[in-house]
Design an enzyme around this catalytic site. Structure first.
Site, PDB file in Angstrom:
ATOM      1  N   THR A 183       0.308  -1.170  -0.052  1.00  0.00           N
ATOM      2  CA  THR A 183       0.274   0.162   0.087  1.00  0.00           C
ATOM      3  C   THR A 183       0.772   1.071  -0.228  1.00  0.00           C
ATOM      4  O   THR A 183       2.721   1.004   0.777  1.00  0.00           O
ATOM      5  CB  THR A 183      -0.942   0.092   1.454  1.00  0.00           C
ATOM      6  N   ASP A 184       0.294   2.568  -0.322  1.00  0.00           N
ATOM      7  CA  ASP A 184       1.026   3.125  -1.045  1.00  0.00           C
ATOM      8  C   ASP A 184       1.388   3.916   1.045  1.00  0.00           C
ATOM      9  O   ASP A 184       1.522   5.233   1.491  1.00  0.00           O
ATOM     10  CB  ASP A 184       0.369   4.645  -1.752  1.00  0.00           C
ATOM     11  N   GLU A 185       0.023   3.637   2.097  1.00  0.00           N
ATOM     12  CA  GLU A 185       0.447   4.013   3.588  1.00  0.00           C
ATOM     13  C   GLU A 185       1.433   4.161   4.261  1.00  0.00           C
ATOM     14  O   GLU A 185       1.989   4.038   4.943  1.00  0.00           O
ATOM     15  CB  GLU A 185      -0.594   3.698   4.343  1.00  0.00           C
TER      16      GLU A 185
ATOM     17  N   TYR B 187      -1.963  -0.923  11.454  1.00  0.00           N
ATOM     18  CA  TYR B 187      -2.307  -1.301   9.645  1.00  0.00           C
ATOM     19  C   TYR B 187      -1.083  -0.780   9.054  1.00  0.00           C
ATOM     20  O   TYR B 187      -0.046  -2.225   8.493  1.00  0.00           O
ATOM     21  CB  TYR B 187      -3.463  -1.505   8.912  1.00  0.00           C
TER      22      TYR B 187
ATOM     23  N   LYS C 163       1.811  -3.289   7.325  1.00  0.00           N
ATOM     24  CA  LYS C 163       2.562  -3.270   5.574  1.00  0.00           C
ATOM     25  C   LYS C 163       4.166  -3.132   5.354  1.00  0.00           C
ATOM     26  O   LYS C 163       4.572  -3.841   4.391  1.00  0.00           O
ATOM     27  CB  LYS C 163       0.941  -2.654   4.935  1.00  0.00           C
TER      28      LYS C 163
HETATM   29  P1  NAD Z   1      -9.845  -7.636   2.502  1.00  0.00           P
HETATM   30  O1  NAD Z   1      -9.304  -7.268   4.136  1.00  0.00           O
HETATM   31  O2  NAD Z   1     -11.137  -7.262   1.740  1.00  0.00           O
HETATM   32  O3  NAD Z   1      -9.158  -8.748   2.038  1.00  0.00           O
HETATM   33  C1  NAD Z   1      -8.179  -9.385   2.612  1.00  0.00           C
HETATM   34  C2  NAD Z   1      -8.486 -11.263   2.735  1.00  0.00           C
HETATM   35  O4  NAD Z   1      -7.189 -11.166   2.783  1.00  0.00           O
HETATM   36  C3  NAD Z   1      -9.690 -11.259   3.032  1.00  0.00           C
HETATM   37  O5  NAD Z   1     -10.393 -12.567   2.170  1.00  0.00           O
HETATM   38  C4  NAD Z   1      -9.095 -12.629   4.020  1.00  0.00           C
HETATM   39  O6  NAD Z   1     -10.320 -13.435   4.521  1.00  0.00           O
HETATM   40  C5  NAD Z   1      -7.791 -12.276   3.640  1.00  0.00           C
HETATM   41  N1  NAD Z   1      -7.399 -13.157   4.485  1.00  0.00           N
HETATM   42  C6  NAD Z   1      -6.921 -12.034   6.208  1.00  0.00           C
HETATM   43  N2  NAD Z   1      -6.226 -12.749   6.816  1.00  0.00           N
HETATM   44  C7  NAD Z   1      -5.416 -14.003   6.644  1.00  0.00           C
HETATM   45  C8  NAD Z   1      -4.875 -15.274   6.587  1.00  0.00           C
HETATM   46  N3  NAD Z   1      -3.945 -14.952   8.190  1.00  0.00           N
HETATM   47  N4  NAD Z   1      -4.424 -15.955   5.276  1.00  0.00           N
HETATM   48  C9  NAD Z   1      -5.493 -16.028   4.684  1.00  0.00           C
HETATM   49  N5  NAD Z   1      -5.976 -15.400   4.029  1.00  0.00           N
HETATM   50  C10 NAD Z   1      -6.423 -13.640   4.569  1.00  0.00           C
HETATM   51  O7  NAD Z   1      -8.500  -6.406   1.863  1.00  0.00           O
HETATM   52  P2  NAD Z   1      -8.390  -5.801   0.389  1.00  0.00           P
HETATM   53  O8  NAD Z   1      -8.610  -4.468   0.919  1.00  0.00           O
HETATM   54  O9  NAD Z   1      -8.896  -6.726  -0.733  1.00  0.00           O
HETATM   55  O10 NAD Z   1      -6.879  -5.616   0.560  1.00  0.00           O
HETATM   56  C11 NAD Z   1      -5.677  -6.571   0.197  1.00  0.00           C
HETATM   57  C12 NAD Z   1      -4.672  -6.149   0.091  1.00  0.00           C
HETATM   58  O11 NAD Z   1      -3.960  -5.053  -1.064  1.00  0.00           O
HETATM   59  C13 NAD Z   1      -3.762  -6.238   0.956  1.00  0.00           C
HETATM   60  O12 NAD Z   1      -2.389  -6.484   0.900  1.00  0.00           O
HETATM   61  C14 NAD Z   1      -3.901  -4.565   1.062  1.00  0.00           C
HETATM   62  O13 NAD Z   1      -2.954  -3.714   1.920  1.00  0.00           O
HETATM   63  C15 NAD Z   1      -3.774  -4.171  -0.293  1.00  0.00           C
HETATM   64  N6  NAD Z   1      -3.967  -3.027  -0.335  1.00  0.00           N
HETATM   65  C16 NAD Z   1      -5.134  -2.369  -0.452  1.00  0.00           C
HETATM   66  C17 NAD Z   1      -5.738  -1.434  -0.935  1.00  0.00           C
HETATM   67  C18 NAD Z   1      -7.469  -0.749  -1.612  1.00  0.00           C
HETATM   68  O14 NAD Z   1      -7.652   0.220  -1.164  1.00  0.00           O
HETATM   69  N7  NAD Z   1      -8.699  -2.152  -0.227  1.00  0.00           N
HETATM   70  C19 NAD Z   1      -4.836   0.076  -1.592  1.00  0.00           C
HETATM   71  C20 NAD Z   1      -3.755  -0.485  -1.697  1.00  0.00           C
HETATM   72  C21 NAD Z   1      -3.206  -1.864  -1.297  1.00  0.00           C
HETATM   73  O1  DAU Z   2      -4.292   3.857   0.146  1.00  0.00           O
HETATM   74  C1  DAU Z   2      -4.368   2.271   0.591  1.00  0.00           C
HETATM   75  C2  DAU Z   2      -5.153   2.179   1.694  1.00  0.00           C
HETATM   76  O2  DAU Z   2      -6.438   2.311   0.630  1.00  0.00           O
HETATM   77  C3  DAU Z   2      -5.428   0.808   1.929  1.00  0.00           C
HETATM   78  O3  DAU Z   2      -3.778   0.295   1.781  1.00  0.00           O
HETATM   79  C4  DAU Z   2      -6.455   0.489   2.670  1.00  0.00           C
HETATM   80  O4  DAU Z   2      -6.374  -1.508   2.606  1.00  0.00           O
HETATM   81  C5  DAU Z   2      -7.456   0.295   2.219  1.00  0.00           C
HETATM   82  O5  DAU Z   2      -8.630  -0.296   3.797  1.00  0.00           O
HETATM   83  C6  DAU Z   2      -7.313   1.985   2.175  1.00  0.00           C
HETATM   84  O6  DAU Z   2      -7.320   2.512   3.851  1.00  0.00           O
HETATM   85  P1  DAU Z   2      -8.139   3.916   3.876  1.00  0.00           P
HETATM   86  O7  DAU Z   2      -7.798   4.950   5.033  1.00  0.00           O
HETATM   87  O8  DAU Z   2      -7.536   4.863   3.414  1.00  0.00           O
HETATM   88  O9  DAU Z   2      -9.521   3.617   3.925  1.00  0.00           O
HETATM   89  P2  DAU Z   2     -10.731   3.663   3.854  1.00  0.00           P
HETATM   90  O10 DAU Z   2     -11.915   3.530   2.864  1.00  0.00           O
HETATM   91  O11 DAU Z   2     -11.125   2.946   5.507  1.00  0.00           O
HETATM   92  O12 DAU Z   2     -11.040   5.253   4.340  1.00  0.00           O
HETATM   93  C7  DAU Z   2     -11.461   6.042   3.315  1.00  0.00           C
HETATM   94  C8  DAU Z   2     -11.020   7.346   3.636  1.00  0.00           C
HETATM   95  O13 DAU Z   2     -12.417   8.286   3.359  1.00  0.00           O
HETATM   96  C9  DAU Z   2     -10.082   7.967   5.094  1.00  0.00           C
HETATM   97  O14 DAU Z   2     -10.055   9.182   5.122  1.00  0.00           O
HETATM   98  C10 DAU Z   2     -11.129   7.742   5.602  1.00  0.00           C
HETATM   99  C11 DAU Z   2     -12.254   8.709   5.807  1.00  0.00           C
HETATM  100  N1  DAU Z   2     -13.829   7.405   6.009  1.00  0.00           N
HETATM  101  C12 DAU Z   2     -13.609   6.525   5.996  1.00  0.00           C
HETATM  102  C13 DAU Z   2     -15.085   6.024   6.366  1.00  0.00           C
HETATM  103  C14 DAU Z   2     -15.036   4.365   6.751  1.00  0.00           C
HETATM  104  C15 DAU Z   2     -15.070   8.079   6.109  1.00  0.00           C
HETATM  105  O15 DAU Z   2     -15.004   9.499   6.020  1.00  0.00           O
HETATM  106  N2  DAU Z   2     -16.158   7.653   6.647  1.00  0.00           N
HETATM  107  C16 DAU Z   2     -16.526   7.089   6.985  1.00  0.00           C
HETATM  108  O16 DAU Z   2     -17.063   6.327   7.435  1.00  0.00           O
END
Ligand code: NAD
Ligand code: DAU
Length: 332
Positions: free
Chosen positions: A121-123, A148, A152
């Protein structure tokens, strides 16, 4: 035919990746997923059964991971605890899965000499000020804020160490915020869409000035496929689609697209330590590997995502009440 092992394939981005791979290649996919609250087998429904094998299990289970690595060519590692708000509530699963789980996969990659692509992630880079012209690049120093993002960051550093110390064949990508189908209702965009569908007012943390750099999940998938095919071992690639938007703008757009008044939302308690802005410079991926995003119109992508949630209430409804009860207990 290549055999891929995809960890976390029942989650949001992992399932989108599997739909993408099965639609664009002849690869076979084995999914390893623990089916935590975030995993949903329904996200893989309808895919050809002869091209996908589902294994329910933990990435920190060494013997299981060994058995699966021995049977595949390449591994794409999505599995993680992924939600910042949950990590503030209970960090332990984040350490177990993101750190110990990734360590377990790296040891198997080393033992069986398998190519591993690590999804991050960019975080890991921390946050930027609103008025800072800078964007994250591959050389930005790590500075994570939350449990989190720090786990990562730790997982990325383990990958780098296993590449350098043991010659593990691995690449890393750090992507910005994804949106699209199959995203859990705990996350910002699906939470607000499903709130409107349920007659609940959207909830904006704090003033809503925080900026996220949105990319469609399918563009993330095509970028990962590009890195799998052409990436250089040991390299890190940032993935982004120039999609910076502040949260207030996104909520107003959702309300507008759903036929509601643009101001029909509530400001709620801010997230502790809330990162202000993320922004990705993906020049390296675009110029060295030739990738570019397909979804360039955020409003059109958001409209299609809203329609997906309208059409798939059976997919999201079981999780909705529990998520809203959790947020309500935090004043969010
Ligand atoms: P998500 O929470 O939707 O899915 C995570 C999946 O991993 C689930 O299916 C869960 O059951 C599985 N999991 C969790 N713990 C596990 C374990 N110990 N063993 C096997 N499976 C397990 O997450 P996502 O949003 O799809 O993110 C996927 C990846 O992408 C993560 O590594 C996250 O850091 C990265 N990422 C997410 C975003 C975003 O915007 N959501 C952006 C950049 C990177
Ligand atoms: O940048 C990549 C990341 O993006 C991933 O690594 C994470 O897995 C993914 O969850 C996401 O993280 P954020 O914390 O940015 O996403 P989230 O959807 O939780 O929140 C997006 C923005 O919206 C953040 O500034 C918090 C805000 N927010 C979130 C929720 C759930 C609200 O204002 N209201 C809400 O109800």
């Amino acid at each position: 035919m290549r055999r891929l092992l995809v960890t976390g394939g029942a989650g949001f981005i992992g399932s989108n990746f599997i739909h993408h791979v099965l639609g664009h290649t002849d690869h076979h996919v084995t999914v390893l997923d623990k089916l935590t609250y975030a995993g949903n087998r329904a996200s893989l429904a309808g895919l050809p059964e002869n091209r996908i094998t589902f294994v329910e299990g933990d990435i920190a289970d060494g013997p299981l991971v060994d058995e699966l690595f021995a049977a595949v060519n390449d591994v794409v590692h999505y599995a993680a605890e992924s939600h910042n708000d949950n990590s503030l509530n209970d960090p332990r699963p984040f350490v177990d899965t993101n750190i110990i789980g990734t360590y377990t996969l790296l040891e198997a990659a080393r033992k069986y000499d398998r190519r591993l692509h690590h999804i991050s992630t960019d975080e890991v880079y921390g946050d930027l000020e609103l008025d800072d012209p800078a964007r994250f690049t591959e050389s930005t120093p790590y500075n994570p804020s939350s449990p989190y993002s720090s786990t990562k960051a730790g997982s990325d550093l383990l990958v780098r160490a296993w590449v350098r110390s043991f010659g593990v064949r691995a690449t890393i990508s750090n992507c910005s915020n994804n949106y699209g189908p199959y995203q859990h209702v705990e996350k910002f965009i699906p939470r607000q869409i499903t709130n409107v569908l349920r007659g609940i007012r959207p909830k904006l943390y704090g003033a809503g000035e925080n900026v996220r750099d949105w990319i469609h999940a399918d563009d993330h998938s095509s970028a990962v496929m590009t890195i799998l095919d052409k990436g250089e071992m040991g390299e890190t690639y940032l993935i982004g689609a120039d999609g910076e938007k502040d949260n207030k703008t996104v909520v107003e757009l959702i309300l507008d697209l759903m036929g509601e008044a643009r101001d029909a939302y509530d400001h709620v308690t801010d997230r502790a330590g809330h990162d202000m802005r993320y922004a990705i410079d993906s020049t390296k991926l675009r110029s060295t590997l030739g990738w570019s995003p397909t979804y360039r119109d955020f409003e059109a992508g958001l409209e299609a995502t809203i329609q997906w949630y309208r059409d798939h209430e059976d997919w999201w409804a079981p999780a909705k009440d529990g998520v809203e009860a959790f947020y309500a207990s935090k004043g969010q």
